[in-house]
Design a protein around this motif. Structure first.
Motif, mmCIF file in Angstrom:
data_model
loop_
_atom_site.group_PDB
_atom_site.id
_atom_site.type_symbol
_atom_site.label_atom_id
_atom_site.label_comp_id
_atom_site.label_asym_id
_atom_site.label_seq_id
_atom_site.Cartn_x
_atom_site.Cartn_y
_atom_site.Cartn_z
ATOM 1 N N ARG A 42 0.520 -1.343 0.374
ATOM 2 C CA ARG A 42 -0.319 -0.464 0.152
ATOM 3 C C ARG A 42 1.245 0.767 -0.126
ATOM 4 O O ARG A 42 0.767 2.080 -0.675
ATOM 5 C CB ARG A 42 -0.729 -0.374 1.227
ATOM 6 N N ARG A 43 1.771 1.375 1.004
ATOM 7 C CA ARG A 43 2.317 2.514 1.189
ATOM 8 C C ARG A 43 3.552 2.890 -0.355
ATOM 9 O O ARG A 43 3.640 3.803 -0.510
ATOM 10 C CB ARG A 43 4.073 2.608 2.439
ATOM 11 N N SER A 44 4.038 1.882 -0.746
ATOM 12 C CA SER A 44 5.490 1.748 -1.454
ATOM 13 C C SER A 44 4.839 2.738 -2.579
ATOM 14 O O SER A 44 5.260 3.361 -3.980
ATOM 15 C CB SER A 44 5.807 0.638 -1.729
ATOM 16 N N GLU A 45 3.392 1.605 -3.182
ATOM 17 C CA GLU A 45 2.413 1.823 -4.945
ATOM 18 C C GLU A 45 2.350 3.503 -4.652
ATOM 19 O O GLU A 45 1.783 3.536 -5.432
ATOM 20 C CB GLU A 45 1.817 0.904 -4.658
ATOM 21 N N THR A 46 1.810 3.425 -3.827
ATOM 22 C CA THR A 46 0.816 5.357 -3.225
ATOM 23 C C THR A 46 2.377 5.910 -3.198
ATOM 24 O O THR A 46 1.676 6.686 -4.357
ATOM 25 C CB THR A 46 -0.046 5.034 -1.941
ATOM 26 N N ILE A 47 2.962 5.739 -2.470
ATOM 27 C CA ILE A 47 4.025 6.831 -3.443
ATOM 28 C C ILE A 47 4.448 7.168 -4.672
ATOM 29 O O ILE A 47 4.399 7.793 -5.203
ATOM 30 C CB ILE A 47 5.390 6.606 -2.444
ATOM 31 N N GLN A 48 4.638 5.724 -4.871
ATOM 32 C CA GLN A 48 5.329 5.666 -6.740
ATOM 33 C C GLN A 48 3.895 5.801 -7.455
ATOM 34 O O GLN A 48 4.039 6.743 -8.470
ATOM 35 C CB GLN A 48 5.466 4.044 -6.620
ATOM 36 N N HIS A 49 3.027 5.899 -7.458
ATOM 37 C CA HIS A 49 1.694 6.201 -8.633
ATOM 38 C C HIS A 49 1.247 7.519 -7.987
ATOM 39 O O HIS A 49 1.127 8.300 -9.660
ATOM 40 C CB HIS A 49 0.477 5.761 -8.610
ATOM 41 N N ALA A 50 1.641 8.213 -6.633
ATOM 42 C CA ALA A 50 1.058 9.429 -6.461
ATOM 43 C C ALA A 50 2.482 10.364 -7.626
ATOM 44 O O ALA A 50 1.737 11.169 -7.799
ATOM 45 C CB ALA A 50 0.933 10.353 -5.356
ATOM 46 N N ASN A 61 6.425 -4.266 -14.760
ATOM 47 C CA ASN A 61 5.508 -3.973 -13.503
ATOM 48 C C ASN A 61 6.102 -2.259 -12.686
ATOM 49 O O ASN A 61 6.621 -1.996 -12.008
ATOM 50 C CB ASN A 61 6.479 -4.980 -12.915
ATOM 51 N N TYR A 62 5.094 -1.503 -13.537
ATOM 52 C CA TYR A 62 4.555 0.125 -12.846
ATOM 53 C C TYR A 62 4.567 -0.023 -11.587
ATOM 54 O O TYR A 62 5.231 1.164 -10.833
ATOM 55 C CB TYR A 62 4.040 0.549 -13.701
ATOM 56 N N ASN A 63 4.529 -1.059 -10.410
ATOM 57 C CA ASN A 63 4.025 -0.949 -8.742
ATOM 58 C C ASN A 63 5.519 -0.869 -8.119
ATOM 59 O O ASN A 63 5.687 -0.846 -7.573
ATOM 60 C CB ASN A 63 3.921 -1.791 -8.380
ATOM 61 N N SER A 64 6.416 -1.482 -9.420
ATOM 62 C CA SER A 64 7.755 -1.828 -8.749
ATOM 63 C C SER A 64 8.686 -0.512 -8.716
ATOM 64 O O SER A 64 9.037 -0.037 -9.272
ATOM 65 C CB SER A 64 8.657 -2.870 -9.241
ATOM 66 N N ALA A 65 8.707 0.233 -7.422
ATOM 67 C CA ALA A 65 10.222 0.540 -6.793
ATOM 68 C C ALA A 65 11.047 0.486 -7.703
ATOM 69 O O ALA A 65 12.187 1.480 -8.303
ATOM 70 C CB ALA A 65 10.288 1.387 -6.045
ATOM 71 N N LEU A 66 11.617 -0.993 -7.900
ATOM 72 C CA LEU A 66 12.951 -1.316 -8.660
ATOM 73 C C LEU A 66 12.705 -0.739 -10.012
ATOM 74 O O LEU A 66 13.482 -0.242 -10.727
ATOM 75 C CB LEU A 66 13.272 -2.651 -8.106
#
Lengths: 298, 387
Positions: free
Chosen positions: A258-266, B123-128
């Motif tokens: 939740r947290r990481s995807e929220t940051i990435q998507h925002a 994978n657009y969800n992945s920070a990596l």
């Protein structure tokens, strides 16, 4: 203070403001509605290791160093490895028999097949995916071996072929996907002699777990591990002692992505912030390109 | 001020031979890794899947290459052309640094031959994934930005290079701006990497502000890194010290490092974890070293004009900042990373250390080679030097 510096600060400030504005409501769970799962009843497990044997055979894993009949392995705490997707550990959480002997508890561990798996969210190429039937599936064809899935997993499950120099794989419980697709239950669940593992729909299993706890509150802790841990998992546990005493990791109740995807998507949805930054910088560059400037002298 | 030109110093110095020795040792360790596997060459395990090749070579490498985009922004975007003297070496350092980041990733991932796969499987969800894409594109951008420098030397001999250079000149602004944008993206996403592991990262470092902290610290370390590398290059090659450029450059760092420090301290107080820094554990002490010696002390030092004007003192302050950011990345990725089932703490193997040392030596070797033959440094001719 020169124009350039003011511009620089302005742009930097814009970036910071953009990063701070991460709306919390943007994230949505992608969990399947009613996946398959397994309920493990720790109070029923006798530590016979038949589940380990079945897993080894179904998944064609290498022969273990000590045979599955040898119970001495229970003397040390084991973790799943590249060659064993499930292991049983023995704990003495403190209960005594009438004669004053410690009562052992046996805990089978394997991939929990999370509803919103951190490994799936982390995987660079999407080699890990959550299937509609509940399985967290690994596709070796996409894997690059970065091991971010292992960093991400809160249950600390994925293992790695560290000794394969060219084609190592991430190894973890497959939920016996092929057997599920044939309408059969996973190897471990089908072999268990004490019915410590119940296979079925997650909703049914949750109901069953609740019934067992309610019908015999002296036998069970009032906690279904996996109902909420990590946002919920396909594998569920009930036990007679607190899970912390049985080697279960402490995991937050919210889905880990939740947290990481929220940051990435925002930040990066439709690449809005990079586009904005690009435009701002290009404009600044154009405006300042004509100007003659001097170095700041102290 | 001198125009950038090749350095006419003898190439084979004792220092260069030492670098070669490190590179050979690193090469041997690399062979072990590719013949016998990661498990044989490294101390990685199922509980500690990432070691110094990710925590230092990649995470610190990306941060310390920030001199490239920060000087490019200053000199080319914000029109401070006086800083161009340090832009070329900073650009070269960044290009070499990122090349070795890519190399470190290639060595660290288990299926090195599959390194191209993220280009096709997203994978657009992945920070990596975001970091991987940005680093890949930025690496290309950096070498495109290097083309004018290389063409200045070899443009007439290598026709393609000259042709490229002429075609590029009117589009170069795109790559300069793109370089800054891509840097901001992946510098911050590098911090997002650990946001998914709240149960494993020590509370002193685990915060949702990790991406912003990583971005601000990259801004902060850019100019100090330029100061450190310029000092090293000018000293070892016997060039003039460039203090007229470096001294004013350090004033920007007071602002960026100050912002970073303020956010870092606010975050710690806000989450109420600052007391953990004094519990005497390895992590706590490493934290104190990082923030005390790497942030608060150099920031305070930079406030004094006497420090900024003195070559030695400025070098010392800059070195502290560089060390602080390096330690921060090592802390976040290695020291703070303690899985609940971990029994043996991770410490790098000889093989891992040799590969890392060999890579650093190779960067310095290539830097030395390129400044010897290409117009990177602004240097007077040797006969002009009064030594």
């Amino acid at each position: 203070m020169s124009i350039a510096r003011r511009q620089f600060l302005k742009t930097a400030g814009l970036g910071i403001a953009a990063m701070a504005a991460t709306p919390a409501h943007a994230w949505e769970s992608k969990a399947p509605e009613d996946p398959l799962g397994c309920l493990v009843d720790v109070t029923r497990c006798i530590g016979c290791r038949k589940c380990e044997l079945a897993c080894n055979q179904v998944n064609k894993l290498p022969e273990p160093e000590t045979s599955f009949e040898d119970m001495r392995v229970l003397d040390t705490k084991r973790r799943p490895t590249a060659g064993s997707y499930t292991v049983v550990n023995r704990y003495y959480p403190g209960q005594l028999t009438e004669r004053g002997e410690l009562v052992p508890s046996f805990v089978k561990i394997q991939c929990m097949h999370c509803q919103d798996p951190a490994c799936v969210s982390a995987c660079v190429t999407g080699a890990l995916s959550k299937k509609e039937n509940g399985t967290v599936h690994y596709d070796v064809g996409k894997c690059i071996g970065c091991r971010y899935c292992m960093v991400a997993c809160p249950f600390e499950i994925p293992a790695y072929d560290f000794h394969n120099p060219l084609t190592p794989q991430v190894r973890k419980c497959t939920f016996c996907l092929e057997r599920l697709e044939d309408g059969k239950m996973p190897g471990c669940a089908s072999i268990c002699p004490t019915e410590a593992i119940t296979f079925g729909k997650r909703s049914t299993l949750l109901k069953l777990a609740r019934e067992r706890i309610d019908n015999d509150p002296s036998r069970y802790e009032n906690h279904i591990y996996g109902e909420h841990e990590g946002g919920g998992t396909s594998w569920l546990y009930v036990a007679g002692t607190p899970f912390a005493k049985l080697g279960f990791p402490r995991v937050p109740l919210e889905p880990l992505p939740r947290r990481s995807e929220t940051i990435q998507h925002a930040l990066f949805s439709y690449l809005w912030s990079p586009a904005l930054l690009f435009g701002g910088l290009a404009l600044t560059m154009k405006m300042l390109s004509g100007e003659k400037s001097h170095p700041d002298k102290e | 001020m001198h125009h950038p030109r090749p350095i006419d110093r003898p190439f084979w110095s004792p220092g260069v031979l030492v670098l070669l020795a490190f590179m050979l040792a690193g090469g041997a360790a690399l062979m072990v890794r590719f013949i016998f596997g990661l498990g044989y060459a490294t101390n990685l395990s199922n509980t500690n899947p990432w070691g110094i090749w990710i925590g230092m070579d990649v995470a610190s490498g990306v941060a310390l290459a920030a001199g490239g985009f920060t000087t490019a922004a200053l000199a080319h975007i914000f029109g401070r052309h006086a800083y161009e003297a340090v832009t070329r070496p900073a650009l070269l350092t960044a290009a070499l640094g990122y090349t070795f980041v890519a190399f470190a990733v290639f060595v660290d991932i288990g299926r090195s031959w599959a390194i191209w796969k993220p280009v096709f499987f997203h994978n657009y969800n992945s920070a990596l994934f975001e970091v991987a894409m940005c680093v890949m594109i930025y690496l290309s951008v950096l070498w495109i930005e290097m083309i004018p420098i290389l063409a200045e030397k070899w443009g007439t001999k290598i026709k393609v290079l000259g042709w490229f250079n002429r075609k590029l000149s009117s589009f170069m602004w795109i790559f300069i701006v793109l370089g800054v944008v891509l840097s901001c993206m992946h510098q911050s996403s590098l911090g997002t990497l650990m946001v998914i592991a709240p149960t494993k990262v020590h509370a002193l470092w685990y915060t949702p502000f990790l991406p912003l902290l990583f971005l601000l610290s990259a801004f902060s370390v850019g100019y100090p890194m330029v100061i450190v590398e310029t000092n090293l290059a000018t000293t070892s090659l016997g060039l003039s010290s460039e203090m007229e450029v470096l001294a004013p450059l350090s004033r920007f760092t007071i602002i960026t490092l100050g912002l970073y420090m303020a956010l870092k301290l606010w975050d710690l107080l806000h989450r109420g974890v600052l007391s953990l820094a004094f519990d005497g554990t390895l992590a706590a002490n490493s934290f104190l070293a990082e923030v005390g010696l790497g942030v608060i002390l150099p920031w305070t030092l930079l406030l004094f004009p006497a420090v900024r004007r003195s070559r030695r003192r400025l070098f010392f302050a800059a070195l502290l900042i560089v060390g602080g950011v390096l330690l921060n990345r090592v802390n976040v990725f290695l020291v703070a990373y303690t899985p609940q089932t971990g029994t043996i703490p991770y410490f790098p193997s000889i093989g891992e250390i040799l590969v890392t040392a060999g890579a650093v030596a190779a960067i310095m070797f290539l830097y030395r080679t390129l400044v010897t033959f290409a117009p990177v440094l602004s240097a007077p001719k040797q006969e002009e030097m009064t030594r």
